[in-house]
Design a protein around this motif. Sequence first.
Motif, PDB file in Angstrom:
ATOM      1  N   TRP B 186       0.252  11.704   9.556  1.00 54.40           N
ATOM      2  CA  TRP B 186       0.997  11.619   8.298  1.00 54.40           C
ATOM      3  C   TRP B 186       0.063  11.314   7.129  1.00 54.40           C
ATOM      4  N   PHE B 187      -0.881  10.426   7.389  1.00 60.08           N
ATOM      5  CA  PHE B 187      -1.887  10.096   6.378  1.00 60.08           C
ATOM      6  C   PHE B 187      -3.107   9.542   7.086  1.00 60.08           C
ATOM      7  N   ASN B 266      -0.325  10.049  -3.993  1.00 57.60           N
ATOM      8  CA  ASN B 266       0.877   9.214  -3.937  1.00 57.60           C
ATOM      9  C   ASN B 266       0.643   7.977  -3.066  1.00 57.60           C
ATOM     10  N   VAL B 267       0.092   8.179  -1.886  1.00 57.95           N
ATOM     11  CA  VAL B 267      -0.155   7.045  -0.983  1.00 57.95           C
ATOM     12  C   VAL B 267      -1.145   6.073  -1.632  1.00 57.95           C
ATOM     13  N   VAL B 270       0.596   4.123  -4.502  1.00 58.06           N
ATOM     14  CA  VAL B 270       1.485   3.060  -4.013  1.00 58.06           C
ATOM     15  C   VAL B 270       0.661   1.869  -3.535  1.00 58.06           C
ATOM     16  N   LEU B 271      -0.338   2.129  -2.700  1.00 55.34           N
ATOM     17  CA  LEU B 271      -1.131   1.035  -2.140  1.00 55.34           C
ATOM     18  C   LEU B 271      -1.866   0.279  -3.240  1.00 55.34           C
ATOM     19  N   VAL B 296      -4.959  -2.701   5.594  1.00 47.37           N
ATOM     20  CA  VAL B 296      -4.700  -1.266   5.427  1.00 47.37           C
ATOM     21  C   VAL B 296      -5.620  -0.475   6.353  1.00 47.37           C
ATOM     22  N   LYS B 297      -6.880  -0.855   6.390  1.00 46.68           N
ATOM     23  CA  LYS B 297      -7.822  -0.189   7.306  1.00 46.68           C
ATOM     24  C   LYS B 297      -7.350  -0.301   8.753  1.00 46.68           C
ATOM     25  N   ALA B 298      -6.840  -1.481   9.106  1.00 45.92           N
ATOM     26  CA  ALA B 298      -6.445  -1.713  10.504  1.00 45.92           C
ATOM     27  C   ALA B 298      -5.253  -0.851  10.920  1.00 45.92           C
ATOM     28  N   VAL B 299      -4.362  -0.541   9.983  1.00 42.38           N
ATOM     29  CA  VAL B 299      -3.179   0.254  10.362  1.00 42.38           C
ATOM     30  C   VAL B 299      -3.431   1.756  10.262  1.00 42.38           C
ATOM     31  N   LEU B 300      -4.475   2.166   9.545  1.00 40.80           N
ATOM     32  CA  LEU B 300      -4.713   3.606   9.381  1.00 40.80           C
ATOM     33  C   LEU B 300      -5.416   4.182  10.611  1.00 40.80           C
TER      34      LEU B 300
END
Lengths: 412, 412
Positions: B186-187, B266-267, B270-271, B296-300
Amino acid sequence: MTNLLIIGAGGVAQVVAHKCAQHLDAFGEVHIASRRTGKCDAIIASVRDKAGPDAAARLRAHAVDATDSSAVARLIETTGARIVINVASAFVNMHVLEACLMTGAAYIDTAIHEDPAKVCETPPWYGNHEWKRAERCAQAGVTAILGAGFDPGVVNAYARLAADEHLDEVRSIDIVDINAGKHDRWFATNFDPEINFREFTGTVYSWQGGAWQSNRMFEVARDWDLPVVGRQKAYLTGHDEVHSLSRRFPDADVRFWMGFGDHYINVFTVLKNLGLLSEKPVRTAEGQEVVPLKVVKAVLPDPASLAPAYEGKTCIGTLVRGTRNGEEREVFVYNVADHREAYEEVGAQGISYTAGVPPVAAALLVASGEWDIRRMAHVEDLPPRPFLARLDRMGLPSRIVEDGRDSAVRAR
Amino acid sequence: MTNLLIIGAGGVAQVVAHKCAQHLDAFGEVHIASRRTGKCDAIIASVRDKAGPDAAARLRAHAVDATDSSAVARLIETTGARIVINVASAFVNMHVLEACLMTGAAYIDTAIHEDPAKVCETPPWYGNHEWKRAERCAQAGVTAILGAGFDPGVVNAYARLAADEHLDEVRSIDIVDINAGKHDRWFATNFDPEINFREFTGTVYSWQGGAWQSNRMFEVARDWDLPVVGRQKAYLTGHDEVHSLSRRFPDADVRFWMGFGDHYINVFTVLKNLGLLSEKPVRTAEGQEVVPLKVVKAVLPDPASLAPAYEGKTCIGTLVRGTRNGEEREVFVYNVADHREAYEEVGAQGISYTAGVPPVAAALLVASGEWDIRRMAHVEDLPPRPFLARLDRMGLPSRIVEDGRDSAVRAR
């Protein structure tokens, strides 16, 4: 006079404290307890500003860990509180209820208990925590009024009013929550971001056709044309009151609809799809364990901080369809609240106002004996007229649309 | 034969290791060091799959804390490495360079040093860390080739080639980086999310009219029509090579343009607007100190994980405008890389491929003596032809568009 204990010191607690201070004829001392006393002291200072030093002198701040039932019970004993209004994080609810069971104090909350480790438990949600304690409340003679905010709360009373006085048979109950207000921040949630986002990350449960139905968030939209706020799009959303109303009205479809703007949906979608709304910890490259949702909460504005610049109105109501004398009928019972008026009266925005006034109305009814039922109940289990009459005098008047006529819900 | 040490074990390091394994005639042992050996072992296993057990037997994994210069120096001594290719996090660069200064080994990196606590330092960026060590490199006779990836790196060589062979006077240098590839997530970012986002959260510096100009990210867009990838929108972006090329070509405008899709923007927006790209710690309600960007790095997705499903091509090049024999001229020197071909050859996506092949070409030139300059230099300070000729044979051929004709950059 009845001593009262407020648990929590956020935006809703501020409204509760102000409304208690306006009804000191009914309450003796009003105690406010939170993890730290700082936010309680700030609320008392705000009461001093609006209601004067005599009112503020009847309020006291306390520090308590609300997840520690024994500590809360000791605070109930030392303060002599006979009614506890719990408007802290939904994570502490059952711990506070246990303290009431230990001490016999009445318990009032405004939201369903949540287990921090679980998002969106199996329906009916109240069955996972609250209803397991119903028998003990009855045996101990403890009054526990669950979900006595606006939604859940007032909207449940609206459903009961429509069922009692306007319909022979109830076919459907649709609760609609529209906030047409605007604040001055790029993005913010109107109440605790953690609780707010958790509402929307799980399955959307509705009660339709006599069974639980599952949808995804933002999957089902409906356009509404409502009083004052006009045409608004709202989405089928999971919400507490669906889980109690479907027990009382099992033959009716029960749905909850919440209005969202495209901006909210976009931000929510980005955060959710990236995994940033997860309640499960992740590990950073540096080895730190972090719950992403708690970091999102940390960077977002404190909902209470929105109040000074908040403008516009909310419209929250219950559309009940059914039959009367064999004919199809529908009634819409609703309230419109104004953000700026709320701020001027109690220093909070409209969402906190609509959530914080009703538990005080409920507490007044418990104190007067009208709702001192010595068992666990939801608002729709109780006579709605005394509650709505109190709210009408406390700043949350109800109106009803029936046969195309919009009129005040008048006291009888 | 020259022993080599690779610092880092991400997607770019994987490409570096594979390319070294393809040139074992030039290198003796190839050592790979990272915080933990697990990712190094995985890279060696990947080399075994593609290049066979004999090649893999020449590779060794090591654990090292690359922020500890003494530890890196000890590893350089024990491995006998004479060239260090540093493709670890940009936060360790100067620590690794210090280790090279201690030991005399040559240093090659692909990105500018970053201080974790600072986003977007004052221009010229190299002046904050790298150039302060130039004198010491010269005194110690240590070769340090900075920014020898694709951009910075190959695009700097393109600028030098155009200036040397096609123009009498350089008026402007525009570097354009388009990734027209698609992955199945998704991203995701194409390289370390932390470094990726940090590039775009600060001021966009460009060198125009003989001075630093400041813009905001996504403020200035330009449409490009490029070979193979076609019409693409790219945005004025801050980037390393602007800060070295503007020193060599102070009379030219130097700009960097990166392509972004609306979804990325967009992402990112927002972030960024929520504060989730901040490198400064926030405190959660529970009292935990957390750097949002690290969460953010950990979830990507791990950028390396994109490789198997990545399809499409990149086009990265340098448009140089100026005059020749008194006439206005422009040349565009570029490379097109293919994500799937990169994956088939070295198990990495195209972005890692374009970044990882050039430092190995540079290492081969250092090993051969052609680029063993015993001082600090940027790629544009060195003769470009040997570098481009190596890259042409190593999977990154260069092409040039001049007078409307598109042709290969041929060896002379």
